[in-house]
Write a protein that holds these residues in place. Structure first.
Motif, short mmCIF file in Angstrom:
data_model
loop_
_atom_site.label_atom_id
_atom_site.label_comp_id
_atom_site.label_asym_id
_atom_site.label_seq_id
_atom_site.Cartn_x
_atom_site.Cartn_y
_atom_site.Cartn_z
N UNK A 1 -8.26 11.43 -3.28
CA UNK A 1 -9.45 10.57 -3.25
C UNK A 1 -10.48 11.01 -2.23
N UNK A 2 -10.05 11.68 -1.18
CA UNK A 2 -11.01 12.09 -0.15
C UNK A 2 -10.37 13.05 0.83
N UNK B 1 -7.48 16.35 6.61
CA UNK B 1 -6.68 15.15 6.46
C UNK B 1 -7.14 14.56 5.14
N UNK B 2 -6.25 14.56 4.13
CA UNK B 2 -6.65 14.13 2.80
C UNK B 2 -6.00 12.81 2.44
N UNK B 3 -6.75 12.00 1.72
CA UNK B 3 -6.27 10.71 1.25
C UNK B 3 -5.82 10.87 -0.19
N UNK C 1 0.83 -1.21 0.00
CA UNK C 1 0.00 0.00 0.00
C UNK C 1 0.86 1.26 0.00
N UNK C 2 2.06 1.18 -0.56
CA UNK C 2 2.97 2.33 -0.55
C UNK C 2 2.44 3.51 -1.34
N UNK C 3 1.49 3.29 -2.22
CA UNK C 3 0.93 4.39 -3.00
C UNK C 3 -0.22 5.08 -2.28
N UNK C 4 -0.52 4.68 -1.04
CA UNK C 4 -1.59 5.24 -0.22
C UNK C 4 -0.97 6.11 0.86
N UNK C 5 -1.44 7.37 0.97
CA UNK C 5 -0.89 8.26 1.99
C UNK C 5 -1.94 9.29 2.42
N UNK C 6 -1.86 9.71 3.66
CA UNK C 6 -2.70 10.78 4.20
C UNK C 6 -1.80 11.98 4.48
N UNK D 1 -12.12 18.27 -7.04
CA UNK D 1 -11.62 19.36 -6.21
C UNK D 1 -10.10 19.27 -6.07
N UNK D 2 -9.53 20.36 -5.53
CA UNK D 2 -8.10 20.37 -5.27
C UNK D 2 -7.84 20.98 -3.90
#
Length: 165
Positions: free
Chosen positions: A129-130, A120-122, A40-45, A66-67
């Motif tokens: 993504x969120x 806190x963004x995903x 899951x190295x491509x997943x970060x908050x 959105x950005x």
């Protein structure tokens, strides 16, 4: 003389290790024993906000909106996630409950008191993504990400959950 010197050095070393162990022992352990590889190295908050400030990096969803403007370094990464579970609240809204491991819990507990009011963004594969508003310190090692529906909750929880090997 050698015996007394060795005993004194031994006691001093024990005292030093004990004192260091009490202050930031998790960070020392994390540095000595790196976590195992994680797919899951491509997943970060990241901590983020709507307005640009120097040093922040723009993160956007597919299509550019959105950005948000996020810190350059993630606060937690995929390997920090112990489990992610799709859930539904009393009003019928779906979300994903995210539980962090000890390292991730420590990172959020230390950083979120200064980040109240930020997001806190995903980010997955460099795509937003969120986002969730930080309305207070996240100091229990758990937080939630709202989703649009049941299907999205299951997809997100699968993306964030550790894979069985």
């Amino acid at each position: 003389m050698g015996s007394s010197f060795g005993t004194t050095v031994g006691r001093a070393l024990t005292l030093f290790v004990f004192a260091v162990g009490l202050t930031g022992c998790g960070a020392i352990y994390d540095a000595i024993v790196p976590p195992p590889p994680d797919d899951r190295q491509n997943v970060a908050f990241y901590f983020a906000q709507d307005e640009y400030e120097q040093g922040l990096v723009m993160r956007a969803a597919r299509g550019g909106e959105p950005k948000v403007y996020a810190q350059q370094t993630p606060i937690i990464e995929g390997a920090d996630i112990k489990m992610a579970v799709p859930m539904k609240d009393a009003a019928g809204y779906f979300f994903v409950g995210i539980q962090l491991n000890d390292s991730g819990s420590r990172k959020l507990a230390q950083a979120t008191p200064q980040m109240v009011g930020k997001q806190l963004v995903l980010v997955v594969d460099d795509r937003l993504l969120g986002a969730a508003l930080i309305d207070g310190p996240i100091d229990k090692g758990m937080f939630a990400m709202a989703t649009s529906d049941r299907h999205a909750a299951f997809i997100l929880s699968d993306l964030l959950s550790p894979k069985s090997k």
